[in-house]
Motif scaffolding. Structure first.
Motif, PDB file in Angstrom:
ATOM      1  N   UNK A  34       3.971  -6.709   3.899  1.00 31.59           N
ATOM      2  CA  UNK A  34       3.403  -7.246   5.139  1.00 31.59           C
ATOM      3  C   UNK A  34       4.530  -7.389   6.148  1.00 31.59           C
ATOM      4  N   UNK A  35       5.185  -6.283   6.449  1.00 31.99           N
ATOM      5  CA  UNK A  35       6.396  -6.285   7.271  1.00 31.99           C
ATOM      6  C   UNK A  35       6.074  -5.912   8.714  1.00 31.99           C
ATOM      7  N   UNK A 113      12.056  -2.912  10.700  1.00 28.86           N
ATOM      8  CA  UNK A 113      12.248  -4.346  10.441  1.00 28.86           C
ATOM      9  C   UNK A 113      13.257  -4.967  11.404  1.00 28.86           C
ATOM     10  N   UNK A 114      14.404  -4.318  11.542  1.00 30.46           N
ATOM     11  CA  UNK A 114      15.434  -4.867  12.426  1.00 30.46           C
ATOM     12  C   UNK A 114      14.970  -4.837  13.878  1.00 30.46           C
ATOM     13  N   UNK A 203       1.573   1.765   5.690  1.00 30.26           N
ATOM     14  CA  UNK A 203       2.295   0.490   5.671  1.00 30.26           C
ATOM     15  C   UNK A 203       1.825  -0.403   4.528  1.00 30.26           C
ATOM     16  N   UNK A 204       0.898   0.112   3.716  1.00 35.07           N
ATOM     17  CA  UNK A 204       0.413  -0.633   2.551  1.00 35.07           C
ATOM     18  C   UNK A 204       1.031  -0.094   1.262  1.00 35.07           C
ATOM     19  N   UNK A 205       0.907   1.210   1.049  1.00 34.55           N
ATOM     20  CA  UNK A 205       1.465   1.847  -0.153  1.00 34.55           C
ATOM     21  C   UNK A 205       2.587   2.760   0.302  1.00 34.55           C
ATOM     22  N   UNK A 206       3.819   2.374   0.007  1.00 32.66           N
ATOM     23  CA  UNK A 206       4.993   3.064   0.540  1.00 32.66           C
ATOM     24  C   UNK A 206       5.936   3.486  -0.582  1.00 32.66           C
ATOM     25  N   UNK A 207       6.678   4.581  -0.390  1.00 31.62           N
ATOM     26  CA  UNK A 207       7.616   5.023  -1.423  1.00 31.62           C
ATOM     27  C   UNK A 207       8.603   3.943  -1.848  1.00 31.62           C
ATOM     28  N   UNK A 299      11.306  -7.613   3.941  1.00 31.87           N
ATOM     29  CA  UNK A 299      11.309  -6.151   3.873  1.00 31.87           C
ATOM     30  C   UNK A 299      12.712  -5.587   4.067  1.00 31.87           C
ATOM     31  N   UNK A 300      13.507  -6.196   4.933  1.00 37.99           N
ATOM     32  CA  UNK A 300      14.883  -5.735   5.135  1.00 37.99           C
ATOM     33  C   UNK A 300      15.667  -5.809   3.832  1.00 37.99           C
TER      34      UNK A 300
END
Length: 417
Positions: A34-35, A113-114, A203-207, A299-300
């Protein structure tokens, strides 16, 4: 208390302590899910399409759990990370290709994120370069001075701030009738709708979430005895992740267009402005800043650790947060380079919203390869206690194929449109 009750109470306490000790990797990866990119994709979806993307967010809960549950099986069943399993199964060339795709995803995610955190700083009049310098220094110091468990606890504490999005959705007071009417109005032939659908999947299922959870469980030292609490950890995280994302979409739908949609967002301050109008100048800005910062900081940390673990595996050595910087220079050096390089990129003034949507769509396009590899490894590499049954494979395979196919279709059609 009778003598018969005492052993029962002691057994319950042991199970609770075991659960508390195991919880973490699944919850952290879902809080990281949830980023900033999720916030932007959900807010953009709510602003442009009202509540029409809510069914997709709900459908992604079981799919998200099923995907991440495979990483639990692989970590506990093989004692190896995703990258190590790819190398063992398909060789060094496939491992390098997988790592390259993962690092591209990580770089885009870290910039997002940043950039989101820089946008929060701008809300309070802080220049981007100052925010980047301070954040990079603090995050690197935290990782260098803590073990995996301390970093995990810090990430969970930061992620708690994401609950502010649920408060914002509640205070937005959406109109139930309008919401129900839109849930059956899915414009699947519209390129813009498909683009945002792909962004929300991406943005839900990411590598990097797949790889992080597998490596984090190994770094934490979990074993097969931790299987059940690890699954519960992931299930709770998947539900929380998508409920928070739905809260963002609902609040944005009301803030921009009173649920009717039709608006487009271009910057973090613009998104914050909608929440400010909704909740008042002081409360709206503060709640949005806390909620966005919580997810972005978690997330970062997750993205940087995933990148460092991946680069270490390419060099043939699995590094760990349990080692000091001088004992694992490759690990901490990679972490520092990722932070500093992305901080410079964000300071250059790149458009955050466009970068975030592009990164999310890229994740959706990469998803078929990632899911295919994960499913193949789960079918071929697991020992008997964790091996997928024939019936489960027949159910899981089509679900993953449908997800991969739709994400690829939506990403390509949305991009071409």
């Amino acid at each position: 208390m009778s003598g018969a009750d005492m052993p029962l109470q002691a057994s319950t306490l042991r199970r609770l302590r075991h659960l508390a000790a195991t919880l973490g990797p699944g919850l952290v990866v879902m809080l990281a899910d949830t980023e900033t990119g999720s916030v932007i994709a959900a807010a953009q979806g709510g602003a442009h399409w009202g509540y029409r993307l809510l069914p997709l967010l709900a459908l992604l809960i079981p799919v998200l759990y099923l995907v991440q549950e495979l990483t639990i099986r692989l970590a506990l069943g093989t004692g190896m990370s995703y990258g190590e399993l790819v190398r063992r199964r398909w060789g060094p060339a496939a491992s390098r290709l997988s790592a390259a795709l993962l690092l591209i995803s990580c770089l885009g995610a870290l910039a997002t994120q940043l950039g989101g955190l820089a946008g929060v700083g701008q809300l309070f009049g802080i220049p981007v370069w100052r925010t980047m310098c301070l954040l990079c220094a603090l995050i690197f110091a935290m990782v260098c001075t803590g073990s995996y468990r301390s970093v995990e606890r810090t990430a969970i504490c930061l992620g708690v701030f994401e609950l502010a999005f649920l408060a914002e959705a509640w205070l937005a007071r959406p109109e139930p009738g309008q919401m129900l009417a839109q849930l059956g109005q899915l414009p699947l032939g519209n390129h813009d709708f498909l683009l945002l659908a792909a962004a929300n999947i991406g943005t839900c299922i990411m590598p990097w979430t797949i790889c992080y959870q597998q490596s984090a469980m190994l770094d934490k030292g979990l074993t097969l005895d931790d299987l059940k609490p690890a699954r519960l950890d992931t299930l709770l995280g998947a539900i929380l992740c998508q409920v928070i994302t739905a809260g963002i979409l609902i609040a944005a739908a009301v803030a921009f267009g009173q649920g009717a949609g039709g608006q487009s967002l271009d910057a973090i301050p613009e998104i914050a402005g909608g929440f400010t109008r909704l909740l008042g100048p002081a409360g709206g800005k503060l709640l949005f800043a806390l909620a966005l910062s919580g997810g972005a900081l978690v997330a970062t940390i997750v993205v940087c650790l995933t990148s460092a673990w991946t680069l270490g595996e390419l060099a043939g050595q699995r590094e760990s947060l349990e080692k000091r910087p001088l004992e694992a220079p490759w690990f901490y050096g990679s972490f520092a380079i990722m932070l500093a390089g992305t901080g410079v990129l964000v300071s250059s003034g790149i458009n955050l919203v466009k970068l975030s949507i592009a990164t999310a769509v890229a994740n959706a396009l990469l998803l078929p390869a990632m899911l295919g590899g994960l499913y193949w490894l789960a079918c071929r590499e697991l020992p008997p206690p964790l091996r997928l049954s024939r019936r489960y494979r027949m159910v899981l395979g089509p679900i993953l194929l449908l997800l991969a196919g739709f994400s690829l279709y939506a990403g390509m059609m949305g991009s071409l449109g």
